[in-house]
Write an enzyme that holds these catalytic residues in place. Structure first.
Site, PDB file in Angstrom:
ATOM      1  N   TYR A  31     -25.007 -24.836  43.780  1.00  0.00           N
ATOM      2  CA  TYR A  31     -24.440 -23.890  44.750  1.00  0.00           C
ATOM      3  C   TYR A  31     -22.957 -24.146  44.931  1.00  0.00           C
ATOM      4  CZ  TYR A  31     -24.009 -27.384  48.473  1.00  0.00           C
ATOM      5  OH  TYR A  31     -23.633 -28.475  49.227  1.00  0.00           O
ATOM      6  N   ARG A  50     -16.421 -25.281  38.791  1.00  0.00           N
ATOM      7  CA  ARG A  50     -17.299 -26.368  39.224  1.00  0.00           C
ATOM      8  C   ARG A  50     -18.757 -25.931  39.201  1.00  0.00           C
ATOM      9  NH1 ARG A  50     -16.481 -29.267  44.977  1.00  0.00           N
ATOM     10  NH2 ARG A  50     -17.277 -27.248  45.686  1.00  0.00           N
ATOM     11  N   ARG A  98     -45.310 -23.187  38.488  1.00  0.00           N
ATOM     12  CA  ARG A  98     -44.852 -24.516  38.906  1.00  0.00           C
ATOM     13  C   ARG A  98     -45.212 -25.583  37.875  1.00  0.00           C
ATOM     14  NH1 ARG A  98     -45.509 -29.235  41.592  1.00  0.00           N
ATOM     15  NH2 ARG A  98     -43.938 -29.729  43.192  1.00  0.00           N
ATOM     16  N   LYS A 145     -23.132 -30.465  42.284  1.00  0.00           N
ATOM     17  CA  LYS A 145     -23.344 -29.782  43.570  1.00  0.00           C
ATOM     18  C   LYS A 145     -24.691 -29.069  43.523  1.00  0.00           C
ATOM     19  CE  LYS A 145     -20.640 -27.190  47.005  1.00  0.00           C
ATOM     20  NZ  LYS A 145     -20.517 -28.307  47.968  1.00  0.00           N
ATOM     21  N   GLU A 177     -18.322 -41.024  50.620  1.00  0.00           N
ATOM     22  CA  GLU A 177     -17.932 -39.730  51.186  1.00  0.00           C
ATOM     23  C   GLU A 177     -18.810 -39.441  52.385  1.00  0.00           C
ATOM     24  OE1 GLU A 177     -18.676 -36.682  48.283  1.00  0.00           O
ATOM     25  OE2 GLU A 177     -20.724 -37.331  47.912  1.00  0.00           O
ATOM     26  N   LEU A 201     -18.815 -35.969  45.314  1.00  0.00           N
ATOM     27  CA  LEU A 201     -18.511 -34.629  44.829  1.00  0.00           C
ATOM     28  C   LEU A 201     -17.001 -34.477  44.839  1.00  0.00           C
ATOM     29  CD1 LEU A 201     -19.635 -31.784  44.040  1.00  0.00           C
ATOM     30  CD2 LEU A 201     -19.225 -31.165  46.439  1.00  0.00           C
TER      31      LEU A 201
END
Length: 278
Positions: A31, A50, A98, A145, A177, A201
């Site tokens: 995302y 990114r 699944r 991310k 972070e 990140l």
């Protein structure tokens, strides 16, 4: 509100997610959150690059070329008349029965994007915030991310429960972070921040802050910051797409800059905002 679902703009009420979407069942996706200022999508190229990198690391093929996606995001901003806000965008591996194994090539990635409210937290930027530290229990690919954010969510909630703004992660004695932010410490006018490796990140705002520092004549150094040495620093701040440059006035029981934003942090705030008008 209009939502971008794959390559179609639809009403929010029409937007549906299949129960066998791998993002829903496995967190199998990536995302981005992109800031919009005065109707313009800030650093859209960097965010999309990114997104492509994160997807590539997970072997997810984006459903569209970046130029096409850029145009659709700008169309999404226009049709929703977003002036000061943001865009949330995610791509999952797709919909399939699944199974932990990746589905076959006949399964296409699923993309969704929509506007989110996002305003500069001006008052907090003036006063600064208090944060806490906690062990970094996340996986070792924080550079991706991904949608797998449970460790971040738990840390953010722990901070809220403790009356703090953010949790700052510490891994093997090293400050990495925040749960949704990058971390910086200032000593003798120089800004220090963790190297852009697998443990953090590499925030787009982080990169723009380093550019702002250069413009303001502030030296930056990427190095590991030991939690045991936090008391040696003069100032601390954090950053993200939504909060920009946020002063930190207290970490756990340790105060900084006499409980108010420090001069270097304020200088960087100003330099960063100047980038928004370029």
């Amino acid at each position: 509100m209009k939502i971008l679902m794959n390559d179609e703009l639809i009403d929010r009420e029409q937007a549906k997610v299949d129960i066998e979407d791998r993002g829903y069942q496995f967190g199998d996706g990536v995302y981005e959150v992109i800031r919009v200022y005065n109707g313009e999508v800030f650093t859209i190229d960097e965010h999309l690059e990114r997104l492509k990198r994160s997807a590539g690391e997970l072997k997810i093929s984006l459903p569209y070329e970046l130029e096409t996606l850029k145009n659709r995001i700008r169309e999404l901003v226009s049709v929703n008349q977003v002036r000061d806000g943001g865009i949330y965008m995610q791509v999952t591996r797709g919909v399939s029965a699944r199974n932990h194994l990746f589905p076959g090539s006949d399964v296409s990635a699923q993309l969704a994007a929509y506007p989110i409210p996002s305003k500069r937290p001006a008052e907090l930027q003036k006063s600064g915030v208090e944060v806490m530290t906690a062990e970094d229990i996340r996986w070792k690919r924080c550079d991706i991310k991904s949608l797998n954010l449970l460790g971040n969510v738990m840390a953010k909630q722990a901070a809220a429960d403790a009356g703090k703004y953010e949790t700052i992660f510490v891994r093997d004695g090293v400050v990495t972070e925040g749960s949704s932010t990058n971390f910086y410490a200032v000593k003798d006018g120089t800004v220090y921040t963790h190297p852009a490796n697998h443990f953090i990140l590499n925030g787009i705002t982080r990169l723009k802050i380093m550019e702002a520092c250069q413009n303001a004549g502030v030296d930056t150094v990427e190095k590991e910051i030991m939690a045991s040495e936090l008391g040696q620093y003069d100032e601390v701040f954090i950053s993200s797409t939504t909060i920009e440059v946020m002063p930190v006035v207290k970490i756990d029981d340790r105060s900084y800059s006499e409980g108010r934003p420090g001069p270097i942090t304020l200088l960087i705030q100003k330099a960063f905002r100047e980038l928004l008008t370029d």
